[in-house]
Design a protein around this motif. Structure first.
Motif, short mmCIF file in Angstrom:
data_model
loop_
_atom_site.label_atom_id
_atom_site.label_comp_id
_atom_site.label_asym_id
_atom_site.label_seq_id
_atom_site.Cartn_x
_atom_site.Cartn_y
_atom_site.Cartn_z
N ASN A 25 0.59 6.10 -5.29
CA ASN A 25 -0.73 5.86 -4.73
C ASN A 25 -1.22 4.51 -5.24
O ASN A 25 -1.63 4.38 -6.41
CB ASN A 25 -1.71 6.96 -5.14
N LYS A 26 -1.21 3.50 -4.39
CA LYS A 26 -1.58 2.17 -4.87
C LYS A 26 -1.96 1.27 -3.70
O LYS A 26 -1.68 1.55 -2.54
CB LYS A 26 -0.42 1.53 -5.63
N SER A 65 3.69 -4.09 3.15
CA SER A 65 4.75 -3.11 2.90
C SER A 65 4.13 -1.77 2.52
O SER A 65 3.02 -1.72 1.99
CB SER A 65 5.67 -3.60 1.77
N CYS A 66 4.86 -0.70 2.80
CA CYS A 66 4.38 0.66 2.56
C CYS A 66 5.26 1.31 1.48
O CYS A 66 6.50 1.26 1.55
CB CYS A 66 4.42 1.47 3.85
N VAL A 90 0.86 -1.18 0.00
CA VAL A 90 0.00 0.00 0.00
C VAL A 90 0.90 1.23 0.00
O VAL A 90 2.04 1.19 0.48
CB VAL A 90 -0.93 0.02 1.23
N GLY A 91 0.39 2.33 -0.56
CA GLY A 91 1.22 3.52 -0.59
C GLY A 91 0.46 4.78 -0.93
O GLY A 91 -0.63 4.74 -1.51
N ARG A 92 1.05 5.90 -0.55
CA ARG A 92 0.56 7.24 -0.88
C ARG A 92 1.79 8.13 -1.15
O ARG A 92 2.86 7.90 -0.59
CB ARG A 92 -0.27 7.83 0.27
N ALA A 141 0.52 8.09 3.79
CA ALA A 141 0.97 6.70 3.59
C ALA A 141 1.03 5.94 4.91
O ALA A 141 0.63 4.77 4.99
CB ALA A 141 2.34 6.69 2.92
N ALA A 142 1.51 6.60 5.98
CA ALA A 142 1.58 5.95 7.28
C ALA A 142 0.18 5.65 7.83
O ALA A 142 -0.07 4.57 8.39
CB ALA A 142 2.36 6.84 8.26
#
Length: 252
Positions: free
Chosen positions: A209-210, A203-204, A163-165, A171-172
């Motif tokens: 963005n996903k 995982s970050c 996951v991510g931003r 993101a956190a």
């Protein structure tokens, strides 16, 4: 009987190739769908070389010759049709007279007899009667249903979730939300089935963005355990049924 102690397995995989499902028992594949194997089969499908060519336009075909009846045939059929129509009209009149007389006789008989309306039970009364019939079996049914679900063993072989931003703060937060949802799902599954998690990594990503992931799940159940639960349920059902009949029977 020994073969019933071997577990039937259902493997579920989610990844780049999409969803793959396969079922096996005693090492024999009973069902398989999805994945690379199915995609390769679809790609290799081709039309046969000796396939028939397109049929020509139907409009080019010659029209069939129309057949016209002769005058003699027409004159002969006119007399026959007139006689048939007269006979059919006479039969219709005879058929129509019979149901009229029968309806008149029925109406005369029904006037003399008093009308009796069936008594209908109320909705609450019928529901209460059904509930009282089911009530003795409800605790035992729920007990063995829980045992049947616990006989199903779910194993998370491996799971990778990313996951991510683009914003580090978002993101956190997003990373913590996803971990909480996964933990809640595992807790719910563990309360219903027998669950074991071998590996689950989250995982970050701070650059995109996903949300993406892949995983493998294995579901096992022993036929012998299912049969044992079914036999115990049937025996207890018969015992409760005998007791309820004995209590409801009139005492002399």
């Amino acid at each position: 009987m020994l073969l019933l102690h071997f577990s039937a397995m259902v493997n579920i995989r989610i990844g780049e190739n999409g969803l793959e499902i396969s079922a096996k028992y005693l090492g024999i594949t009973l069902f398989s769908k999805g994945g690379e194997a199915e995609q390769k089969v679809q790609k290799n499908v081709q039309l046969p070389e000796d396939a028939p060519e397109d049929v020509g336009d139907v409009s080019d075909a010659e029209p069939l010759a129309e057949q016209t009846p002769t005058e003699e045939g027409v004159t002969e059929t006119k007399g026959e049709t007139e006689q048939e129509t007269v006979i059919v009209e006479e039969k219709k009149e005879q058929i129509e007279e019979k149901p009229i007389k029968a309806e008149a006789e029925r109406s005369a008989d029904t006037k003399d007899e008093p009308k009796k309306k069936p008594k209908k039970k109320g909705g609450l009364a019928s529901l209460k009667a059904k509930y009282l019939k089911i009530k003795p079996y409800a605790p035992m049914t729920w007990k063995y249903f829980r045992k049947l679900l616990k006989a199903v063993r779910i194993s998370v072989v491996g799971a990778d979730i990313s996951v991510g931003r683009e914003d580090a703060h978002e993101a956190a937060i997003y990373y913590g939300i996803i971990q909480g949802v996964i933990a809640h799902i595992f807790t719910l599954l563990a309360s219903i089935f027998t669950l074991s998690v071998k590996r689950c990594d989250v995982s970050c990503d701070f650059l995109h963005n996903k949300i993406d992931g892949s995983g493998e799940l294995c579901i096992k159940v022993r036929p012998s355990a299912v049969i044992a639960i079914a036999v115990c349920f049937a025996v207890n059902f018969l015992i409760i049924r005998a007791k309820t009949k004995k209590q409801s029977a009139p005492k002399n």
